[in-house]
Enzyme design. Structure first.
Site, PDB file in Angstrom:
ATOM      1  N   PRO A 268     119.275 103.666   5.435  1.00  0.00           N
ATOM      2  CA  PRO A 268     118.726 102.375   5.027  1.00  0.00           C
ATOM      3  C   PRO A 268     117.208 102.249   5.142  1.00  0.00           C
ATOM      4  O   PRO A 268     116.596 102.732   6.092  1.00  0.00           O
ATOM      5  CB  PRO A 268     119.421 101.379   5.972  1.00  0.00           C
ATOM      6  CG  PRO A 268     119.922 102.202   7.103  1.00  0.00           C
ATOM      7  CD  PRO A 268     120.217 103.558   6.550  1.00  0.00           C
ATOM      8  N   ASN A 269     116.673 101.588   4.139  1.00  0.00           N
ATOM      9  CA  ASN A 269     115.254 101.223   4.035  1.00  0.00           C
ATOM     10  C   ASN A 269     114.333 102.393   3.692  1.00  0.00           C
ATOM     11  O   ASN A 269     113.143 102.195   3.461  1.00  0.00           O
ATOM     12  CB  ASN A 269     114.764 100.526   5.327  1.00  0.00           C
ATOM     13  CG  ASN A 269     115.561  99.262   5.595  1.00  0.00           C
ATOM     14  OD1 ASN A 269     115.643  98.395   4.732  1.00  0.00           O
ATOM     15  ND2 ASN A 269     116.169  99.163   6.763  1.00  0.00           N
TER      16      ASN A 269
ATOM     17  N   ARG B 121     106.613 100.625   2.758  1.00  0.00           N
ATOM     18  CA  ARG B 121     107.174 100.106   4.007  1.00  0.00           C
ATOM     19  C   ARG B 121     106.358 100.597   5.205  1.00  0.00           C
ATOM     20  O   ARG B 121     106.228 101.806   5.419  1.00  0.00           O
ATOM     21  CB  ARG B 121     108.602 100.638   4.132  1.00  0.00           C
ATOM     22  CG  ARG B 121     109.262 100.350   5.434  1.00  0.00           C
ATOM     23  CD  ARG B 121     110.539 101.159   5.613  1.00  0.00           C
ATOM     24  NE  ARG B 121     111.152 100.809   6.871  1.00  0.00           N
ATOM     25  CZ  ARG B 121     112.018 101.568   7.508  1.00  0.00           C
ATOM     26  NH1 ARG B 121     112.398 102.725   6.993  1.00  0.00           N
ATOM     27  NH2 ARG B 121     112.530 101.177   8.649  1.00  0.00           N
TER      28      ARG B 121
ATOM     29  N   TYR C 111     105.082 105.132   8.605  1.00  0.00           N
ATOM     30  CA  TYR C 111     105.847 106.088   7.797  1.00  0.00           C
ATOM     31  C   TYR C 111     105.016 106.824   6.744  1.00  0.00           C
ATOM     32  O   TYR C 111     105.533 107.712   6.071  1.00  0.00           O
ATOM     33  CB  TYR C 111     107.024 105.361   7.125  1.00  0.00           C
ATOM     34  CG  TYR C 111     107.990 104.762   8.122  1.00  0.00           C
ATOM     35  CD1 TYR C 111     108.688 105.576   9.014  1.00  0.00           C
ATOM     36  CD2 TYR C 111     108.191 103.387   8.194  1.00  0.00           C
ATOM     37  CE1 TYR C 111     109.564 105.027   9.946  1.00  0.00           C
ATOM     38  CE2 TYR C 111     109.067 102.832   9.115  1.00  0.00           C
ATOM     39  CZ  TYR C 111     109.751 103.660   9.993  1.00  0.00           C
ATOM     40  OH  TYR C 111     110.618 103.124  10.911  1.00  0.00           O
TER      41      TYR C 111
ATOM     42  N   ASN D  67     118.517 111.787   7.819  1.00  0.00           N
ATOM     43  CA  ASN D  67     117.730 110.705   8.410  1.00  0.00           C
ATOM     44  C   ASN D  67     118.591 109.452   8.263  1.00  0.00           C
ATOM     45  O   ASN D  67     118.589 108.795   7.217  1.00  0.00           O
ATOM     46  CB  ASN D  67     116.381 110.528   7.712  1.00  0.00           C
ATOM     47  CG  ASN D  67     115.499 109.519   8.448  1.00  0.00           C
ATOM     48  OD1 ASN D  67     115.976 108.782   9.308  1.00  0.00           O
ATOM     49  ND2 ASN D  67     114.218 109.482   8.105  1.00  0.00           N
TER      50      ASN D  67
ATOM     51  N   ALA E  90     117.913 103.458  10.901  1.00  0.00           N
ATOM     52  CA  ALA E  90     118.337 102.577  12.008  1.00  0.00           C
ATOM     53  C   ALA E  90     119.768 102.859  12.455  1.00  0.00           C
ATOM     54  O   ALA E  90     120.105 102.667  13.632  1.00  0.00           O
ATOM     55  CB  ALA E  90     118.188 101.121  11.593  1.00  0.00           C
TER      56      ALA E  90
ATOM     57  N   GLU F 196     119.271 116.222  12.621  1.00  0.00           N
ATOM     58  CA  GLU F 196     118.812 114.823  12.629  1.00  0.00           C
ATOM     59  C   GLU F 196     117.290 114.818  12.484  1.00  0.00           C
ATOM     60  O   GLU F 196     116.594 115.526  13.214  1.00  0.00           O
ATOM     61  CB  GLU F 196     119.203 114.169  13.962  1.00  0.00           C
ATOM     62  CG  GLU F 196     118.663 112.758  14.110  1.00  0.00           C
ATOM     63  CD  GLU F 196     119.012 112.108  15.454  1.00  0.00           C
ATOM     64  OE1 GLU F 196     119.709 112.739  16.283  1.00  0.00           O
ATOM     65  OE2 GLU F 196     118.571 110.966  15.664  1.00  0.00           O
TER      66      GLU F 196
ATOM     67  N   HIS G  97     113.638 112.322  11.820  1.00  0.00           N
ATOM     68  CA  HIS G  97     112.953 111.030  11.739  1.00  0.00           C
ATOM     69  C   HIS G  97     111.494 111.298  11.415  1.00  0.00           C
ATOM     70  O   HIS G  97     110.876 112.176  12.040  1.00  0.00           O
ATOM     71  CB  HIS G  97     113.041 110.264  13.064  1.00  0.00           C
ATOM     72  CG  HIS G  97     114.440 109.985  13.491  1.00  0.00           C
ATOM     73  ND1 HIS G  97     115.175 108.950  12.951  1.00  0.00           N
ATOM     74  CD2 HIS G  97     115.262 110.624  14.369  1.00  0.00           C
ATOM     75  CE1 HIS G  97     116.384 108.960  13.495  1.00  0.00           C
ATOM     76  NE2 HIS G  97     116.470 109.970  14.345  1.00  0.00           N
TER      77      HIS G  97
ATOM     78  N   ARG H 145     108.180 104.909  20.283  1.00  0.00           N
ATOM     79  CA  ARG H 145     108.258 103.574  19.683  1.00  0.00           C
ATOM     80  C   ARG H 145     109.054 102.618  20.585  1.00  0.00           C
ATOM     81  O   ARG H 145     109.165 102.851  21.774  1.00  0.00           O
ATOM     82  CB  ARG H 145     108.852 103.697  18.264  1.00  0.00           C
ATOM     83  CG  ARG H 145     107.982 104.574  17.351  1.00  0.00           C
ATOM     84  CD  ARG H 145     108.512 104.637  15.951  1.00  0.00           C
ATOM     85  NE  ARG H 145     108.530 103.313  15.339  1.00  0.00           N
ATOM     86  CZ  ARG H 145     109.188 103.022  14.212  1.00  0.00           C
ATOM     87  NH1 ARG H 145     109.866 103.978  13.588  1.00  0.00           N
ATOM     88  NH2 ARG H 145     109.164 101.800  13.717  1.00  0.00           N
TER      89      ARG H 145
HETATM   90  C1  DQA Z   1     113.317 106.398  11.148  1.00  0.00           C
HETATM   91  C2  DQA Z   1     113.206 105.802  12.558  1.00  0.00           C
HETATM   92  C3  DQA Z   1     114.224 104.698  12.766  1.00  0.00           C
HETATM   93  O1  DQA Z   1     114.101 104.141  14.063  1.00  0.00           O
HETATM   94  C4  DQA Z   1     114.006 103.584  11.760  1.00  0.00           C
HETATM   95  O2  DQA Z   1     114.998 102.599  11.886  1.00  0.00           O
HETATM   96  C5  DQA Z   1     113.895 104.072  10.355  1.00  0.00           C
HETATM   97  C6  DQA Z   1     113.208 105.328  10.083  1.00  0.00           C
HETATM   98  C7  DQA Z   1     112.205 107.441  10.875  1.00  0.00           C
HETATM   99  O3  DQA Z   1     112.356 108.195   9.917  1.00  0.00           O
HETATM  100  O4  DQA Z   1     111.201 107.485  11.590  1.00  0.00           O
HETATM  101  O5  DQA Z   1     114.299 103.388   9.413  1.00  0.00           O
HETATM  102  O6  DQA Z   1     114.558 107.061  11.036  1.00  0.00           O
END
Ligand code: DQA
Length: 143
Positions: free
Chosen positions: A10-11, A18, A23, A75, A78, A99, A101, A108
């Site tokens: 998501p997102n 964003r 990011y 990835n 959240a 995994e 990020h 963070r």
């Molecule tokens: C993320 C880190 C997560 O905490 C966050 O919710 C994201 C992006 C990252 O790529 O740094 O949406 O996965």
């Protein structure tokens, strides 16, 4: 050719606009194009997906198994911090998941320090921006 799935949660569709201070300014398609080039040099072929839905991430993990992908760079955004359903799907499919990020989740907010999917992934790469994707591909190619 090794087939590797890149799965974004998501997102991450909003990358480029964003929270660019966290990011970066690359869009998701910029990052996927960059990763595909790096992967080709390693002899790997990428199929990339992004979804904002938890259940679709789970369905795609099962698809990765059915279609004999040699691994997934995930990835889960959240969802990484609380989705037991995604954790259980990774454990169920038994194909290696890395995994990733973009940001360093340990630098963070405290709620990001815990990932419920880490224990069932082969490892975690966090905090190196778009580099985390080709690094994840490299790990899967060398395994
Ligand atoms: C993320 C880190 C997560 O905490 C966050 O919710 C994201 C992006 C990252 O790529 O740094 O949406 O996965």
């Amino acid at each position: 050719m090794k087939k590797i799935m890149i799965l974004n949660g998501p997102n991450l569709n909003a990358l480029g606009t964003r929270e660019t201070n966290i990011y970066g300014s690359d869009t998701l398609s910029d990052i996927i194009e960059y990763t595909k080039k790096e992967a080709a040099a390693l002899g790997a072929e990428i199929e990339a997906y992004q979804t904002n839905c938890e259940g679709e991430i789970i369905d795609l993990l099962y698809r990765a198994r059915e279609e004999e992908f040699c691994g997934v760079v995930l990835n889960a955004a959240a969802y990484s911090h609380y989705s037991i359903a995604i954790r259980d799907a990774i454990a169920s499919v038994k194909i290696p998941c890395v995994e990733v990020h973009l940001s360093n989740i340990y630098a963070r907010e405290e709620f990001r320090h815990k990932s419920v999917i880490s224990p069932v992934c082969v490892g975690i790469i966090s905090g190196f921006g778009k580099l985390v994707y080709p690094l994840g591909v490299k790990v899967l190619c060398e395994m």
